[in-house]
Scaffold this motif. Structure first.
Motif, PDB file in Angstrom:
ATOM      1  N   ILE A 546       0.853  -1.191   0.000  1.00 16.06           N
ATOM      2  CA  ILE A 546       0.000   0.000   0.000  1.00 16.06           C
ATOM      3  C   ILE A 546       0.886   1.238   0.000  1.00 16.06           C
ATOM      4  CG2 ILE A 546      -1.789   1.273   1.233  1.00 16.06           C
ATOM      5  CD1 ILE A 546      -2.707  -1.374   2.431  1.00 16.06           C
ATOM      6  N   LEU A 547       0.682   2.109  -0.981  1.00 12.61           N
ATOM      7  CA  LEU A 547       1.472   3.329  -1.143  1.00 12.61           C
ATOM      8  C   LEU A 547       0.689   4.518  -0.596  1.00 12.61           C
ATOM      9  CD1 LEU A 547       3.900   4.916  -2.385  1.00 12.61           C
ATOM     10  CD2 LEU A 547       2.582   5.001  -4.518  1.00 12.61           C
ATOM     11  N   SER A 548       1.332   5.320   0.238  1.00 13.82           N
ATOM     12  CA  SER A 548       0.669   6.488   0.806  1.00 13.82           C
ATOM     13  C   SER A 548       1.651   7.651   0.916  1.00 13.82           C
ATOM     14  CB  SER A 548       0.090   6.159   2.186  1.00 13.82           C
ATOM     15  OG  SER A 548       1.128   5.792   3.091  1.00 13.82           O
ATOM     16  N   SER A 549       1.079   8.847   1.084  1.00 15.17           N
ATOM     17  CA  SER A 549       1.852  10.057   1.358  1.00 15.17           C
ATOM     18  C   SER A 549       1.065  10.858   2.377  1.00 15.17           C
ATOM     19  CB  SER A 549       2.086  10.870   0.090  1.00 15.17           C
ATOM     20  OG  SER A 549       2.855  12.030   0.366  1.00 15.17           O
ATOM     21  N   GLY A 550       1.642  11.069   3.546  1.00 13.18           N
ATOM     22  CA  GLY A 550       0.877  11.686   4.616  1.00 13.18           C
ATOM     23  C   GLY A 550      -0.267  10.767   5.022  1.00 13.18           C
ATOM     24  N   THR A 551      -1.463  11.308   5.035  1.00 15.42           N
ATOM     25  CA  THR A 551      -2.643  10.506   5.390  1.00 15.42           C
ATOM     26  C   THR A 551      -3.365   9.960   4.168  1.00 15.42           C
ATOM     27  OG1 THR A 551      -4.011  12.508   5.435  1.00 15.42           O
ATOM     28  CG2 THR A 551      -2.968  11.833   7.507  1.00 15.42           C
ATOM     29  N   ALA A 552      -2.880  10.290   2.972  1.00 18.62           N
ATOM     30  CA  ALA A 552      -3.565   9.888   1.740  1.00 18.62           C
ATOM     31  C   ALA A 552      -3.031   8.558   1.216  1.00 18.62           C
ATOM     32  CB  ALA A 552      -3.402  10.964   0.668  1.00 18.62           C
ATOM     33  N   THR A 553      -3.912   7.601   1.013  1.00 13.46           N
ATOM     34  CA  THR A 553      -3.559   6.336   0.359  1.00 13.46           C
ATOM     35  C   THR A 553      -3.673   6.525  -1.146  1.00 13.46           C
ATOM     36  OG1 THR A 553      -4.344   5.044   2.243  1.00 13.46           O
ATOM     37  CG2 THR A 553      -4.143   3.905   0.124  1.00 13.46           C
ATOM     38  N   LEU A 554      -2.595   6.197  -1.882  1.00 10.67           N
ATOM     39  CA  LEU A 554      -2.513   6.532  -3.306  1.00 10.67           C
ATOM     40  C   LEU A 554      -2.613   5.332  -4.231  1.00 10.67           C
ATOM     41  CD1 LEU A 554       0.408   9.124  -3.007  1.00 10.67           C
ATOM     42  CD2 LEU A 554      -2.049   9.590  -3.013  1.00 10.67           C
ATOM     43  N   ASP A 555      -2.145   4.157  -3.804  1.00 13.06           N
ATOM     44  CA  ASP A 555      -2.174   3.004  -4.707  1.00 13.06           C
ATOM     45  C   ASP A 555      -1.969   1.729  -3.897  1.00 13.06           C
ATOM     46  OD1 ASP A 555      -2.401   1.621  -7.072  1.00 13.06           O
ATOM     47  OD2 ASP A 555      -0.359   2.017  -7.758  1.00 13.06           O
ATOM     48  N   THR A 556      -2.471   0.629  -4.433  1.00 12.75           N
ATOM     49  CA  THR A 556      -2.276  -0.693  -3.838  1.00 12.75           C
ATOM     50  C   THR A 556      -1.830  -1.655  -4.929  1.00 12.75           C
ATOM     51  OG1 THR A 556      -3.992  -0.301  -2.170  1.00 12.75           O
ATOM     52  CG2 THR A 556      -3.336  -2.585  -2.566  1.00 12.75           C
ATOM     53  N   GLU A 557      -0.820  -2.444  -4.633  1.00  7.50           N
ATOM     54  CA  GLU A 557      -0.305  -3.399  -5.607  1.00  7.50           C
ATOM     55  C   GLU A 557       0.067  -4.678  -4.878  1.00  7.50           C
ATOM     56  OE1 GLU A 557      -0.404  -4.825  -8.460  1.00  7.50           O
ATOM     57  OE2 GLU A 557      -0.014  -2.881  -9.411  1.00  7.50           O
TER      58      GLU A 557
END
Length: 652
Positions: A546-557
């Motif tokens: 799971i890719l995130s930046s801060g509190t935002a989840t951006l992508d899952t692979e």
């Protein structure tokens, strides 16, 4: 009258007498020029006066000649006038020959700097005049920066120079022959320090450390000139990088970094200069996991008739190398081609092109193309002109243009239909600018597919994605590392966090951080795994990333680790890319139709369990099975007839 003439005659006679007296006085003070020839009548030592004809150790005013067939050894500091070597001259550690004139070598000169840790003084030849090599010069040292050749004027190599851990210093260095280094292990770099450098011959390096072409006012690599850096080997798998630092660089020949051996690192090309004129080839190394990158930092750049080539990747989950232009003022990209490295999966397939500058002009003309996975352009002024071919500027994924608030993008000089192409499924073209100048035909005419999405220049977007889904095969009780690669699709530099979970618990870390990724650039983090001894052959562990930046989840692979047996019977070790068919897939991921580059080959599609799903013979798979039924979303594999190039596909 007669008396006056007589007085003049007396004065002239006195002048003549004084002139003769002055001549004889100077003749007595300054000795006549001595040419000393080395005979080696007693031994090989320079400091033995009986080895010279006439007898005597050469002094600063003596010209020295070492004839063919003679070996002369220097074991301490010595001086001479000019130095001519037709035989052999050996300069030992902590010994220097100070030449108050020119040096001409048609024989062999050996300079042994030894270990820098034991060096107490300079080692080599230091000349006030020119140094010309028509024979062979060997320079060897270990981490001793005081070993080498130094001329207060010019050094010209017409022969062969073999330099390890050496320094070449001159006003002008001209290579018309072959100059190479095999610096490696504990030895130092081969460094060239000169105001001007012209290469008409071959400069190459045959080990893993490389040399710096450094500190020039002007470097000119002519059409037949080659800078070649060593490929990786089994002992040293990394390809060597090419590094240039100069005020002005003109490249009309070839600059190529070293290729990697198997899973080694491919060599990069780094150029730091005020002005770059390139009409030759600049190419990073190729690699199995990822290709090398090209980095160009310049105040001005003219890329007329040029090719900038990033490295290739040869593995299924690798990425091609990127090409990066950081231009302070103006980049003229006229009749020029740019091709970053190829291969890889998903958006990470080929390498990306990055252009940064104040004013960037694109005029590819005729048969020149600009092509990459992603093309990113950031400048105050971006101008496109005279694009004459369809898809002459093209990207596998996106083309992004970003200007300053007072900047502009000018397409008014483009009048070719579909001149700019992107093959992405969505968001093909994105422009961040307050001033977009359209051609008379409109943007729809020159852009293939949907017209660009246009946003204000100061728009802020947070977006990123994971660009690979590794499938690892390894034996029971083994451990290893794979890389999760991400791409920042935000409009600003961002840091990212990866959260990891494993179905069977085979990964050894639960998170990873990737810091300060520039807009539309890529980076990666290592993920370690260990397959336990109690695992069964054929078991697969699924890793959720799971890719995130801060509190935002951006992508899952997802990544997959399979125990013991290679997937689909293919060997676990990575094979040489030259023995496998290259398979390019587009688009990837896909929703309905995917195309393969091997259109005349039989491609077999498998699901995650290894079950045969479909055999494709026309280069197109429509996401169906052998019965024509649509398959479920998920991970699938494409296999070439020779068993190589397994491609990871994902149906969304």
């Amino acid at each position: 009258m007669g008396e006056k003439n007589c007085q003049q005659c007396n004065r002239r006679n006195k002048v003549k007498k004084w002139a003769l007296l002055l001549f004889f006085s100077i003749s007595c003070i300054v000795p006549a020029l001595v040419i000393r020839t080395f005979t080696g009548s007693e031994d090989n030592n320079w400091h033995n006066p009986n080895n010279w004809d006439p007898t005597g150790i050469p002094a600063a005013g003596d010209d020295v000649n070492i004839p063919s067939g003679k070996l002369c050894t220097v074991s301490d500091d010595r001086t001479c006038g000019s130095l001519t070597v037709a035989g052999s001259l050996k300069v030992e550690q902590n010994s220097e020959v100070q030449v108050y004139g020119n040096v001409e070598n048609s024989g062999t000169i050996d300079i042994n700097g030894g270990d820098g840790a034991t060096a107490t003084s300079n080692t080599g030849i230091n000349a006030t005049g020119d140094i010309v090599n028509n024979g062979r010069i060997n320079i060897q040292s270990i981490d001793n920066e005081n070993t080498g050749l130094k001329s207060h004027n010019d050094i010209t190599n017409n022969g062969y120079m073999h330099c390890n851990g050496a320094v070449i210093q001159a006003n002008t260095f001209t290579n018309n022959g072959t100059t190479f280094t095999e610096a490696g292990g504990t030895t130092g770099r081969f460094t060239i320090l000169a105001d001007n450098f012209t290469n008409n011959g071959v400069m190459f390096e045959i080990n893993d450390i490389g040399f710096w072409v450094n500190n020039f006012d002007v470097l000119h690599n002519r059409p037949n000139g080659n800078f070649l850096f060593i490929d990786g080997t089994a002992e040293n798998p990394d390809g060597s990088s090419a590094n240039f630092a100069t005020t002005e660089l003109t490249n009309e020949g070839t600059i190529k970094a070293g290729d990697a051996y198997l899973d080694g690192l491919a060599g990069n090309v780094r150029i730091l200069t005020d002005m770059l004129n390139n009409s030759g080839e600049i190419r990073a190394g190729s690699g199995q996991d990822s290709g090398g990158n090209v980095y160009i930092y310049a105040s001005e750049m003219d890329a007329s008739h040029s090719i900038h080539h990033g490295g290739h990747s040869h593995s299924a989950d690798g990425v091609g190398g990127d090409v990066n232009f950081y231009i302070e003022h103006t980049l003229q990209f006229i009749d020029a081609m740019a091709f970053p490295g190829s291969n890889g999966i998903k958006d990470g397939g080929r390498g990306n092109l990055y252009f940064y500058g104040d004013s960037i002009f694109f005029q590819p003309c005729d048969t020149a193309y600009i092509s990459a996975n992603v093309i990113y352009i950031q400048a105050r002024a971006v101008v496109f002109d005279s694009i004459t071919q369809t898809c002459q500027i093209n990207a596998d994924q996106r083309i992004i243009i970003k200007t300053t608030a007072d900047g502009f993008v000018d397409f008014s000089g483009v009048h070719t239909e579909n001149a700019i192409c992107s093959f992405a499924a969505d968001s093909q073209y994105i422009i961040y600018s307050n001033n977009v100048i359209e051609p008379s035909e409109g943007l729809d005419y020159i852009f293939n597919g949907a017209p660009p999405d246009i946003y204000p220049a100061d728009t802020t977007i947070l977006k990123a994605e994971i660009i690979n889904s590794p499938f690892i095969e390894d034996t029971i009780s083994s451990s290893g590392t794979f890389y999760s690669k991400i791409q920042n699709l935000s409009t600003t530099t961002k840091s990212f966090h990866l959260s990891l979970s494993s179905h069977r618990g085979w990964i050894t870390i639960s998170s990873g951080d990737i810091s300060s990724v520039s807009p539309f650039h890529r980076d990666s983090t290592a993920i370690s795994y260990s397959i336990p001894s109690f695992a069964s052959a054929g078991e697969v562990d699924t890793i959720i990333i799971i890719l995130s930046s801060g509190t935002a989840t951006l992508d899952t692979e997802y990544a997959y680790i399979k125990a013991t047996n290679p997937l689909l019977g293919i060997k676990t070790e990575k094979s040489s890319p030259s023995t496998r068919l290259r398979l390019i897939v587009f688009p990837n991921p896909f929703s309905s139709v995917v195309r393969f580059s091997c259109i005349h080959q039989e491609i077999k599609i498998y699901d995650i369990s290894g079950k045969l799903v479909k055999i494709v013979r026309d280069g197109i798979w429509r996401g169906d099975d052998v019965y024509g039924k649509k398959v479920d979303m998920g991970i699938y594999y494409a296999r070439t007839p020779d068993g190589g190039t397994v491609k990871l596909l994902k149906i969304k």
